[in-house]
Design a protein around this motif. Structure first.
Motif, PDB file in Angstrom:
ATOM      1  N   TYR A  87       0.860  -1.137  -0.009  1.00  0.00           N
ATOM      2  CA  TYR A  87      -0.080  -0.071   0.208  1.00  0.00           C
ATOM      3  C   TYR A  87       0.893   1.344  -0.134  1.00  0.00           C
ATOM      4  O   TYR A  87       0.421   2.229  -0.669  1.00  0.00           O
ATOM      5  CB  TYR A  87      -1.088  -0.024   1.144  1.00  0.00           C
ATOM      6  CG  TYR A  87      -1.786   1.184   1.163  1.00  0.00           C
ATOM      7  CD1 TYR A  87      -3.242   1.141   0.469  1.00  0.00           C
ATOM      8  CD2 TYR A  87      -1.552   2.159   2.085  1.00  0.00           C
ATOM      9  CE1 TYR A  87      -4.055   2.324   0.570  1.00  0.00           C
ATOM     10  CE2 TYR A  87      -2.608   3.338   2.033  1.00  0.00           C
ATOM     11  CZ  TYR A  87      -3.716   3.168   1.091  1.00  0.00           C
ATOM     12  OH  TYR A  87      -4.524   4.212   1.296  1.00  0.00           O
ATOM     13  N   THR A 117      -5.518   3.431  -6.045  1.00  0.00           N
ATOM     14  CA  THR A 117      -4.491   2.925  -5.283  1.00  0.00           C
ATOM     15  C   THR A 117      -4.620   1.558  -4.400  1.00  0.00           C
ATOM     16  O   THR A 117      -3.836   0.710  -4.382  1.00  0.00           O
ATOM     17  CB  THR A 117      -4.381   3.990  -3.809  1.00  0.00           C
ATOM     18  OG1 THR A 117      -4.145   5.271  -4.680  1.00  0.00           O
ATOM     19  CG2 THR A 117      -3.354   3.414  -2.991  1.00  0.00           C
ATOM     20  N   ARG A 118      -5.887   1.058  -4.316  1.00  0.00           N
ATOM     21  CA  ARG A 118      -6.209  -0.009  -3.746  1.00  0.00           C
ATOM     22  C   ARG A 118      -5.927  -1.131  -4.957  1.00  0.00           C
ATOM     23  O   ARG A 118      -5.491  -2.517  -4.739  1.00  0.00           O
ATOM     24  CB  ARG A 118      -7.889  -0.194  -3.393  1.00  0.00           C
ATOM     25  CG  ARG A 118      -8.072   0.645  -2.112  1.00  0.00           C
ATOM     26  CD  ARG A 118      -9.732   0.802  -2.080  1.00  0.00           C
ATOM     27  NE  ARG A 118      -9.936   1.373  -1.092  1.00  0.00           N
ATOM     28  CZ  ARG A 118     -10.920   2.128  -0.715  1.00  0.00           C
ATOM     29  NH1 ARG A 118     -12.188   1.611  -1.511  1.00  0.00           N
ATOM     30  NH2 ARG A 118     -11.414   2.722   0.322  1.00  0.00           N
ATOM     31  N   THR A 171      -2.485  -1.648  -5.119  1.00  0.00           N
ATOM     32  CA  THR A 171      -1.762  -2.449  -4.104  1.00  0.00           C
ATOM     33  C   THR A 171      -2.157  -3.763  -4.275  1.00  0.00           C
ATOM     34  O   THR A 171      -1.169  -4.734  -3.986  1.00  0.00           O
ATOM     35  CB  THR A 171      -2.578  -1.935  -2.800  1.00  0.00           C
ATOM     36  OG1 THR A 171      -2.398  -0.525  -2.532  1.00  0.00           O
ATOM     37  CG2 THR A 171      -2.191  -2.778  -1.603  1.00  0.00           C
ATOM     38  N   MET A 174      -4.782  -3.646   4.457  1.00  0.00           N
ATOM     39  CA  MET A 174      -5.432  -2.409   4.083  1.00  0.00           C
ATOM     40  C   MET A 174      -6.853  -2.069   4.751  1.00  0.00           C
ATOM     41  O   MET A 174      -7.160  -0.663   4.949  1.00  0.00           O
ATOM     42  CB  MET A 174      -5.510  -2.463   2.763  1.00  0.00           C
ATOM     43  CG  MET A 174      -5.940  -1.288   1.772  1.00  0.00           C
ATOM     44  SD  MET A 174      -5.452  -1.444   0.053  1.00  0.00           S
ATOM     45  CE  MET A 174      -6.464  -2.717  -0.361  1.00  0.00           C
TER      46      MET A 174
END
Length: 437
Positions: free
Chosen positions: A82, A117-118, A121, A175
């Protein structure tokens, strides 16, 4: 700081948030000790005990995972994918206009960038998980251990896929836990989980110095390290709080019969504007040559030279390269994260100006000039913090990723300061509400 926590526990809603955060931290630490299916736990423990703190190649990632990487647990990758995804998206925002427009859209654009971003990740977790499993299967994770090749007994494709999927799912859970802390707990969830991961090895590293000490059964070395650590914490707190305040004056505007503006404020420019990012960049970049040599297995001249000069952190070549990279990345990150022209345009749009400086381009040039001047001491401070504790503690038998080392101390102190500030701000808000009632 302790007074703020005591007052927070006396406030019912803040006490619930703190207890919720502590519960998430307990779950996170529990998952850091659950091994991945398909791993021989006894062989892993044997190699970890034999290697100790000598495995500096994976030391940085292992530190960010709270020791879970070398244990090959379900949270082995920790928060690192992350962090990497966030840094990549932040860098791409400057390059890709679409991301830059999303950043300017406010909350909706920020939510979209968070979604990207997820996804990134998950992709990085699959990539890193595959690399970790391949390294463990080849025995390169513990190169000096006799049982390194027995860590993954079943090397079939199905077993490898299960291990990679499990570690990727573990990263997604980490996360999610971080976002739960941000929404329902206290502080930034990802930063707190990073703080806990680093602090998890704090007591063990300190006790290891005491066991390896020779003066007064190791207590003298233990006391000296504590004093050095306290001095470094005080220095980091002092510099992290330091800032250059550029005064800004807003002109009065008459709209109808009412006057708007005329207020005075300032632009806070921190001495360490880049934070801990340059240290992470420099550390990661210096690990690449050693990784190439380890995976290639070459015994050529270039491989021998890299193993001699860029594997051990106490070599002069390594120290010089590390320091120069930190200084370079400090200027690089500040240049992409703070845009003087954008700040100057926003000030001009709302009728603001710096006293003695004309609005527009002269304001942008002045901001750039001030930013470059304060970045120099900030970058040198980062380099010294990253190197001086490492070299001093190396004499006491501590590894490079000891909590009083560069990356560790910057993250621990930075996250601690931000969490305390958030608690104090929430306490002040409740006091104002009581006063208004």
């Amino acid at each position: 700081m302790l007074t703020a926590f005591a007052r927070a526990f006396k406030t019912p809603d803040l006490r619930k948030k703190l207890l919720f955060t502590l519960g998430i931290i307990m779950l996170f630490r529990l998952g850091s000790h659950v091994p991945v299916p398909g791993v021989d736990y006894k062989a892993v423990q044997f190699c970890v005990n034999q290697a100790g703190s000598s495995n500096s190649l994976f030391g940085l990632v292992n530190m960010f995972s709270g020791g879970a990487l070398l244990q090959i647990t379900i949270f082995a990758l920790g928060i690192m994918p992350y962090i990497t995804a966030s840094i990549i998206l932040q860098l791409l925002t400057v390059v890709i206009p679409r991301l830059e427009n999303l950043k300017k859209e406010g909350q909706a654009g920020t939510a979209k960038i968070t979604q990207y971003t997820r996804y990134l990740t998950v992709a990085l977790a699959i990539l890193q998980g595959t690399g970790l499993v391949a390294t463990a299967r080849s025995g390169a994770l513990f190169s000096g251990c006799a049982q390194a090749g027995q860590i993954v007994p079943d090397q079939s494709i199905f077993s490898t896929a299960v291990m990679v999927i499990t570690m990727t799912a573990g990263t997604c859970v980490v996360m999610w836990l971080g976002e739960l802390i941000t929404d329902r707990g206290v502080g930034n969830g990802m930063s707190i989980l990073m703080f806990i991961s680093i602090a998890a090895g704090f007591v063990g590293a300190l006790w290891q110095i005491k066991l390896q000490g020779k003066i007064a059964d190791g207590w003298v070395e233990f006391g000296v390290v504590i004093l050095v650590g306290l001095a470094m914490v005080a220095l980091v707190v002092f510099v992290e709080q330091a800032q250059r305040r550029i005064p800004v004056q807003y002109a009065k505007r008459m709209i109808g019969r009412r006057a708007y503006g005329g207020t005075s404020t300032y632009i806070p420019l921190k001495v360490n504007q880049a934070g801990v990012i340059p240290v992470i960049f420099a550390s990661s970049l210096l690990y690449i040559p050693a990784l190439i040599v380890q995976f290639s297995g070459s015994t050529a001249g270039w491989a021998t030279w890299i193993q001699k000069h860029f594997v051990k952190g106490d070599h002069p070549y390594y120290i010089a390269a590390y320091f120069l990279l930190i200084v370079f990345f400090a200027f690089f990150y500040v240049a992409i994260s703070f845009n003087p022209e954008e700040v100057a345009d926003n000030m001009k749009k709302y009728g603001g100006f710096i006293p003695g400086i004309r609005a527009g381009r002269p304001t942008a040039e002045y901001l750039s000039y001030v930013l470059n001047r304060i970045t120099w001491p900030g970058s040198l401070y980062l380099g010294l913090i990253a190197l001086v504790p490492t070299m001093a503690l190396a004499g006491f038998g501590a590894n490079q990723n000891f909590p009083f080392g560069g990356t560790s101390i910057l993250i621990i102190v930075g996250v601690g300061l931000e969490t305390v500030k958030q608690i104090e701000s929430q306490l002040q808000q409740r006091n104002y509400e009581g006063f208004l009632r």
